[in-house]
Design an enzyme around this catalytic site. Structure first.
Site, short mmCIF file in Angstrom:
data_model
loop_
_atom_site.label_atom_id
_atom_site.label_comp_id
_atom_site.label_asym_id
_atom_site.label_seq_id
_atom_site.Cartn_x
_atom_site.Cartn_y
_atom_site.Cartn_z
CG ASN A 7 -2.95 -2.61 9.71
OD1 ASN A 7 -3.18 -1.56 9.07
ND2 ASN A 7 -2.09 -3.51 9.30
NE ARG A 90 1.26 -0.83 8.72
CZ ARG A 90 1.20 -1.39 7.54
NH1 ARG A 90 0.21 -2.19 7.24
NH2 ARG A 90 2.14 -1.18 6.65
CG HIS A 179 7.06 -3.04 4.75
ND1 HIS A 179 7.49 -3.36 3.49
CD2 HIS A 179 5.74 -3.29 4.76
CE1 HIS A 179 6.47 -3.78 2.76
NE2 HIS A 179 5.39 -3.74 3.52
NE ARG A 240 2.09 -1.16 -3.45
CZ ARG A 240 2.33 -1.36 -2.16
NH1 ARG A 240 3.54 -1.20 -1.68
NH2 ARG A 240 1.36 -1.69 -1.36
CD GLU A 384 4.25 -5.52 9.77
OE1 GLU A 384 3.65 -6.52 9.32
OE2 GLU A 384 4.43 -4.48 9.12
#
Ligand code: ADP
Length: 403
Positions: A7, A90, A179, A240, A384
């Site tokens: 990743n 990823r 996601h 965010r 993940e």
């Protein structure tokens, strides 16, 4: 089969080496501050942690360092890099081209490059990771698992913005969602834990980490999700803003003379928990400050939870009936208080928490709703990397697309 999962972020590389199909984790680690002078490698193998500082100027150097560490006499899990059979990456943005994980070919690479315009912070480092592996292990099978793939089933009425259609046709402006690997995994685990058939079960999945998103999953398929064209839309996150009135941007630009670059930085890096609390982007710190009576930290938590509650209500309406709500990600898995605040008052939707179960701080996946709750509520640690390893193993074994 040894599968390495990668990743790549703009200045970091996370990796996990699995023995598949049994999904045994052989080693994992992280290279931080790539290209920033002093890079830090943290590596775990057989319960021991190794840490070193080595300057790493780009992703290829970082990848070479990872290979050296994985094959080192003391820290290594394999004798030689030729023992790695496949590498799964990823990849954040796959646009409309991928609804599952795929083997990386020249065409796939071109598409990832094409979507770099829409994900300028993510796709270029993802590509750099793929190119680095191509140069170090030219014959190994590489697969890409896209954050956007699971959300490709979202219907047009949910993915189109109500703006002139040619902006979609010319520039691809629509909701993509992110996601996806996590939402897919968590929704499937919830269905398995309920012992129901995927095709008859609706789940709302809440991924609450540094980035946060929520997804409505109908009969195993994503039908709406809170992140949009980029991961900025939707829930309140560490730094965010999530949803805001877009007119705020014009106001700041036209009336306050701010540049779009500064506004971008404000909304992506200085908002969310950090912006409201003034304390931190890290929920643990915000919770601690709030417990000491810091009003701003308390407000940040209230806004964070209220936004999730609103989406649960909206997605209940979208789904018609909800069988389960599942929490995952660093906050979703670990904070009983946040889960309680999010679900407080949702008895009207048939959701009732069991306080003891919710506060049980075991790391395991578990049911936390009360016996009389019409909707099951679960905590499900996300996996993940494990999913990417699974998909990569499937692809490398010649069983086609996965996901
Ligand atoms: P990422 O999205 O980068 O993978 P994580 O899923 O690890 O991040 O989530 C990080 C967030 O989880 C941080 O805000 C952190 O404070 C929060 N977190 C981790 N442990 C706890 C905890 N025990 N209580 C509350 N928040 C926690």
């Amino acid at each position: 089969m040894k599968v390495l999962v990668i990743n790549c972020g703009s200045s970091s590389i996370k990796y996990q080496l699995f023995d598949m199909p049994q999904k045994e984790l052989l080693a994992k680690g992280l290279v931080e501050k790539v290209g920033e002078g002093k890079s830090i490698l943290t590596h775990q193998h057989k319960g021991r942690e190794f840490r070193s500082e080595v300057p790493v100027s780009n992703h290829e150097e970082g990848m070479k360092l990872i290979m050296k560490t994985l094959t080192d006499k003391e820290t290594g899990a394999i004798s030689d890099i030729s023992r790695i059979d496949a590498v799964g990456h990823r990849v954040v943005h796959g646009g409309e081209n991928f609804s599952g994980s795929v083997k990386i070919t020249k065409d796939v690479l071109e598409t990832i490059e094409e979507y770099a315009d829409l994900a300028p912070l993510h796709n270029p480092p993802n590509l750099a990771g793929i190119m680095a592996i191509s140069s170090i292990l030219p014959d190994v099978v590489q697969a890409a698992a896209f954050d956007t793939a699971f959300h490709q089933t979202i219907p047009q009425k949910a993915y189109m913005y109500a703006i002139p259609r040619d902006l979609y046709e010319k520039f691809g402006i629509r909701r993509y969602g992110f996601h996806g690997t996590s939402h897919r995994f968590v929704a499937r685990r919830a269905v398995t834990l309920m012992g129901k058939a995927k095709k008859e079960t609706n789940v709302i999945t809440c991924h609450l980490g540094n980035g946060c998103s929520i997804t409505a999953v109908k009969n195993g398929k994503s039908v709406d999700t809170s992140m949009g064209l980029t991961p900025l839309e939707g829930l309140v996150m560490g730094t965010r803003s999530g949803d805001i009135d877009p007119a705020i941007i014009f106001y700041l630009a036209e009336r306050q003379g701010m540049s779009t670059r500064d506004i971008n930085t404000i909304l992506n890096k200085k908002s969310g928990l950090l912006g409201v609390s003034g304390v931190s982007n890290d929920m643990r710190n915000v919770l601690e400050e709030a417990s000491k009576g810091n009003d701003k930290a308390e407000l940040a938590i209230e806004i964070f939870c209220y936004r999730i509650k609103k989406y649960i209500g909206a997605y209940t309406a979208v789904l018609g009936h909800v069988d389960a709500v599942a929490f995952t990600g660093g906050i979703g898995e670990n904070s009983a208080l946040i889960r309680e605040k999010v679900l407080d008052g949702l008895e009207c939707l048939g959701i009732r928490l069991d306080t003891n179960r919710n506060c049980d701080d075991s790391k395991a996946e578990r049911l936390i709703s009360s016996r009389d709750s019409k909707v099951d509520v679960f905590v499900i640690p996300t996996d993940e990397e494990g999913r990417i390893a699974y998909d990569t193993h499937k692809i490398a074994s010649g069983k086609g697309e996965a996901g």
